[in-house]
Design a protein around this motif. Structure first.
Motif, PDB file in Angstrom:
ATOM      1  N   ALA A 462       0.848  -1.182   0.000  1.00 42.43           N
ATOM      2  CA  ALA A 462       0.000   0.000   0.000  1.00 42.43           C
ATOM      3  C   ALA A 462       0.889   1.239   0.000  1.00 42.43           C
ATOM      4  CB  ALA A 462      -0.914  -0.013   1.213  1.00 42.43           C
ATOM      5  N   PRO A 463       0.407   2.379  -0.522  1.00 44.30           N
ATOM      6  CA  PRO A 463       1.257   3.571  -0.588  1.00 44.30           C
ATOM      7  C   PRO A 463       1.600   4.113   0.794  1.00 44.30           C
ATOM      8  CG  PRO A 463      -1.003   4.093  -1.188  1.00 44.30           C
ATOM      9  CD  PRO A 463      -0.926   2.607  -1.074  1.00 44.30           C
ATOM     10  N   ALA A 464       2.653   4.924   0.843  1.00 39.89           N
ATOM     11  CA  ALA A 464       3.037   5.579   2.092  1.00 39.89           C
ATOM     12  C   ALA A 464       2.036   6.681   2.431  1.00 39.89           C
ATOM     13  CB  ALA A 464       4.443   6.159   1.961  1.00 39.89           C
ATOM     14  N   VAL A 465       2.018   7.077   3.697  1.00 40.52           N
ATOM     15  CA  VAL A 465       1.104   8.118   4.158  1.00 40.52           C
ATOM     16  C   VAL A 465       1.544   9.464   3.596  1.00 40.52           C
ATOM     17  CG1 VAL A 465       0.217   9.345   6.174  1.00 40.52           C
ATOM     18  CG2 VAL A 465       0.546   6.856   6.252  1.00 40.52           C
ATOM     19  N   PRO A 466       0.643  10.203   2.945  1.00 39.72           N
ATOM     20  CA  PRO A 466       1.039  11.502   2.394  1.00 39.72           C
ATOM     21  C   PRO A 466       1.161  12.570   3.483  1.00 39.72           C
ATOM     22  CG  PRO A 466      -1.275  11.091   1.963  1.00 39.72           C
ATOM     23  CD  PRO A 466      -0.744   9.842   2.598  1.00 39.72           C
ATOM     24  N   GLY A 467       2.116  13.475   3.309  1.00 41.37           N
ATOM     25  CA  GLY A 467       2.255  14.616   4.210  1.00 41.37           C
ATOM     26  C   GLY A 467       1.540  15.835   3.665  1.00 41.37           C
ATOM     27  N   LEU A 468       0.816  16.586   4.525  1.00 43.21           N
ATOM     28  CA  LEU A 468       0.065  17.767   4.104  1.00 43.21           C
ATOM     29  C   LEU A 468       0.968  18.998   4.179  1.00 43.21           C
ATOM     30  CD1 LEU A 468      -3.350  17.107   5.876  1.00 43.21           C
ATOM     31  CD2 LEU A 468      -2.499  16.248   3.683  1.00 43.21           C
ATOM     32  N   VAL A 469       0.924  19.826   3.145  1.00 42.16           N
ATOM     33  CA  VAL A 469       1.804  20.994   3.057  1.00 42.16           C
ATOM     34  C   VAL A 469       1.025  22.286   3.314  1.00 42.16           C
ATOM     35  CG1 VAL A 469       3.379  22.293   1.576  1.00 42.16           C
ATOM     36  CG2 VAL A 469       3.333  19.779   1.461  1.00 42.16           C
ATOM     37  N   PRO A 488       4.078  14.105  -2.549  1.00 43.24           N
ATOM     38  CA  PRO A 488       3.907  12.819  -3.252  1.00 43.24           C
ATOM     39  C   PRO A 488       4.396  11.675  -2.371  1.00 43.24           C
ATOM     40  CG  PRO A 488       5.780  14.016  -4.133  1.00 43.24           C
ATOM     41  CD  PRO A 488       5.107  14.954  -3.174  1.00 43.24           C
ATOM     42  N   THR A 489       3.765  10.516  -2.511  1.00 43.78           N
ATOM     43  CA  THR A 489       4.140   9.357  -1.701  1.00 43.78           C
ATOM     44  C   THR A 489       4.497   8.182  -2.587  1.00 43.78           C
ATOM     45  OG1 THR A 489       1.894   8.498  -1.542  1.00 43.78           O
ATOM     46  CG2 THR A 489       2.563  10.091   0.112  1.00 43.78           C
ATOM     47  N   THR A 490       5.371   7.353  -2.097  1.00 46.44           N
ATOM     48  CA  THR A 490       5.819   6.172  -2.838  1.00 46.44           C
ATOM     49  C   THR A 490       4.659   5.207  -3.045  1.00 46.44           C
ATOM     50  OG1 THR A 490       8.006   6.374  -1.841  1.00 46.44           O
ATOM     51  CG2 THR A 490       7.426   4.235  -2.843  1.00 46.44           C
ATOM     52  N   GLY A 491       4.473   4.803  -4.285  1.00 41.64           N
ATOM     53  CA  GLY A 491       3.488   3.762  -4.581  1.00 41.64           C
ATOM     54  C   GLY A 491       2.091   4.258  -4.853  1.00 41.64           C
ATOM     55  N   ALA A 492       1.815   5.562  -4.707  1.00 41.94           N
ATOM     56  CA  ALA A 492       0.462   6.067  -4.919  1.00 41.94           C
ATOM     57  C   ALA A 492       0.188   6.238  -6.409  1.00 41.94           C
ATOM     58  CB  ALA A 492       0.257   7.379  -4.187  1.00 41.94           C
TER      59      ALA A 492
END
Length: 648
Positions: A462-469, A488-492
């Motif tokens: 599953a993708p990594a958790v995205p960080g909010l900017v 952006p997150t890895t795997g999304a």
């Protein structure tokens, strides 16, 4: 981290890979030159059958003298271990036939004053015992077949004017007549030369009369399911065998120059020949008998010996191997391979040659190789990956399977657990906790041979958790149409942005709920003024969803973006049903204007172009569901959105 795994040995003769037909390997030969030859064909041998008793593989071959039992456990040294003289024998004896059931052999002949012989084989290779030898039901028969699911012996041809007889062998040594039929019966059946039976359905080869398909579930009241009396290359309808799928039947006409027919029996009332194939030999080639094991058809082809065809595609057989048991020239007579038996556990094939006796061959012994059917497989972590492989066997069981390059902790299982020739082996790889790209390698080996193949395995997580900017957490005076930005997150593969007035509810009443491949978004519909709002982003791929933290912000009390004087327009009716009319101010009509419809959460749904100078635009909205929408107009001087309600 990768892993090496060695699986337990399995008694296995693997499947053949497609390729040009090759000569099979001769493992052994047996014959008795002292046997009396026939006066018609100068032949000494006829049908072949096989059995396994007490761990020994036994070949059974008929001759002018009787029935010979040959131990072929070591195929290099075939040894006659028992013999039963036929009730009829000598130079006029051409035909014998055999079938076995529960350790008993049912033997018949089609010349002279013969009998039905039932031979107990349980003590082989030490001895056999004739437990029944009687002409109570007939003195001659051309072929026999046991429907083992129902313990019924079918007797074809022979004397007495009967085409087919059904004998119960529920007591294997005491047959009981159930029914008999001929062309003059209330249920007429022409002369039957040979028969194949599966669970009461009899596939009858009726010589010049063609082919009949009959249901004998009730022996006294059979049902004719279908006939095939006119078909391409029709000759003397001699024999046949049903594929494992129960739909495709391989039919042989014992006529020089005639091909084997593939019959589609999916509709028994409309039997069709859908293909033809042959031994790829001389124009006067002639087939005798065919049998099917797994995905292979084995044919005794008279002058051309035994021929093996891959029927993985049952409509399009592929010739894969052969062994010519007869070294003479092909002509228009009857010489060479009479019968074939491919059902021994070793995978070795028995062939009877009319002139030369018993041959034991390995039809897959040209080379050893293994190959996956798929080059690359992608799956998700904590699920299973399924691949298949096929084997070309010169292997001698038992076999061992060694894996290298599997993800750490992976498990492997085969189906079937002990494949036989013709099987496609399915592999289930489980416990895939490690993500990454791997190259699992499988090596199959026996005592003296080995073959290796590999495929690419991609395990995704599953993708990594995205960080909010932005908007920043707990920020204030945020514009009513802010830019939302996240990392952006890895795997999304996609992102879902959600804006809500309730930190505990991201299902109902969302101000923004859009899915995008980008990492930013500016809402078209203004957010409410002076409101505390909450936002989050979901990173999505085929293997799962990762949800960000929830950030909060407060919107400003006014916005300079959506000024009424910038671009004003009217909607009527509103609420609307099937259409709505948009009217523009006169000073805007000279500009190009685009019209866009959005859902209540900002998802773009449709767009229209407004011709320059036109006062009003009629929009057809009848295809959209009842609910709240936003209609946005955009020109060179600005943009404006108005709420539109559809209600019917």
């Amino acid at each position: 981290m990768m892993k090496k795994m060695i699986l337990f040995a399995v008694s296995l003769v693997p499947a053949f890979l497609f390729g040009q037909a090759f000569e099979a390997q001769l493992l052994g030969h047996w014959g008795n030159p002292d046997l009396t030859p026939t006066s018609w064909l100068d032949s000494r041998y006829n049908e072949v059958w096989g059995t396994v008793q007490n761990g020994h593989e036994i070949a059974i071959i008929g001759s002018t003298a009787g029935t010979h039992f040959i131990d072929v456990t070591d195929p290099a040294t075939p040894t006659e271990v028992a013999f039963v003289a036929g009730a009829s024998e000598g130079p006029n004896l051409v035909h014998r036939d055999f079938h076995s059931y529960n350790g008993y052999l049912y033997a018949v002949a089609d010349e002279g004053q013969s009998t039905l012989q039932i031979i107990d084989m349980h003590d082989l290779p030490a001895s056999v015992e004739v437990v029944y030898d009687s002409d109570e039901f007939f003195t001659r028969s051309h072929n026999v077949f046991v429907d083992s699911l129902n313990a019924v012996l079918y007797v074809c041809g022979g004397n007495g004017g009967n085409s087919v007889r059904l004998l119960s062998v529920e007591n294997p040594t005491a047959p009981v007549l159930l029914a008999e039929y001929n062309s003059n019966s209330t249920f007429p059946i022409p002369y039957v030369h040979d028969v194949y039976v599966r669970n009461n359905i009899a596939w009858l080869n009726c010589g010049n009369a063609g082919f009949y398909l009959v249901d004998f579930s009730a022996p006294a009241a059979p049902v004719l399911l279908g006939t095939l009396t006119d078909y391409p290359q029709k000759g003397y309808n001699h024999s046949g065998w049903l594929a494992n799928d129960g739909i495709h039947y391989y039919m042989c006409d014992e006529t020089h120059g005639m091909d084997v027919k593939v019959v589609d029996a999916s509709d028994p009332s409309d039997l069709k020949v859908v293909n033809l194939f042959n031994a790829e030999s001389t124009p006067n080639q002639i087939v005798h008998n065919v049998l099917v094991r797994g995905n292979y058809l084995y044919a005794s082809y008279y002058y051309d010996g035994v021929q093996v065809f891959d029927i993985s595609d049952p409509v399009n057989p592929v010739r894969v191997s052969y062994y010519d048991t007869f070294d003479g020239e092909n002509d228009s007579f009857y010489q060479g391979a009479w019968g074939v038996y491919p059902f021994l556990p070793s995978g070795n094939v028995l062939v009877s040659d009319m002139n030369n006796g018993l041959f034991v061959v390995n039809p897959f012994a040209s080379s050893v190789s293994v190959q996956f059917l798929t080059e690359a497989v992608t799956t998700c972590a904590y699920t299973e990956a399924e691949v298949s492989f096929v084997l070309n066997a010169g292997f001698v069981p038992p076999l061992s399977f060694e894996w290298d390059g599997l993800p750490a902790g992976a498990t492997v299982s085969f189906s079937p657990a002990e494949p036989m020739p013709g099987d496609t082996v399915s592999v289930l790889i489980g416990n895939l906790a490690e993500a990454g790209v791997f190259a699992p390698e499988l090596t199959v080996s026996d005592a003296g041979n080995a073959a290796t193949t590999s495929f690419e395995l991609t395990v995704e997580s599953a993708p990594a958790v995205p960080g909010l900017v932005m908007p920043a957490h707990q920020s204030a005076d945020i514009p009513l149409a802010p830019e939302f930005v996240w990392e952006p997150t890895t795997g999304a593969s996609d992102y879902q942005l959600q804006v809500s007035a309730d930190s505990l509810d991201f299902v109902n009443g969302l101000y923004v709920d859009i899915t995008t491949t980008e990492t930013s978004f500016v809402p078209v519909i203004p957010l409410p003024q002076g409101s505390i709002l909450y936002w989050r982003v979901l990173a999505i791929n085929e293997c799962g969803v990762a949800i960000s933290e929830i950030h909060t912000f407060t919107t400003e009390f006014s916005s300079g973006i959506f000024e009424p004087e910038t671009l004003s327009f009217g909607l009527f009716p509103n609420p609307a049903r099937a259409s709505v009319v948009v009217a523009l101010r006169p000073d805007v009509r000279a500009e190009p204007v685009s019209v866009r419809l959005f859902s209540a959460t900002g998802q773009a749904l449709h767009s229209w172009s407004w011709p320059k100078g036109q006062k009003t635009l009629n929009l057809e909205v009848g295809d959209f569901a009842n609910g709240v929408y936003w209609l946005q107009l955009v020109s060179a001087t600005g943009s404006r959105a108005e709420k539109l309600i559809l209600a019917r």
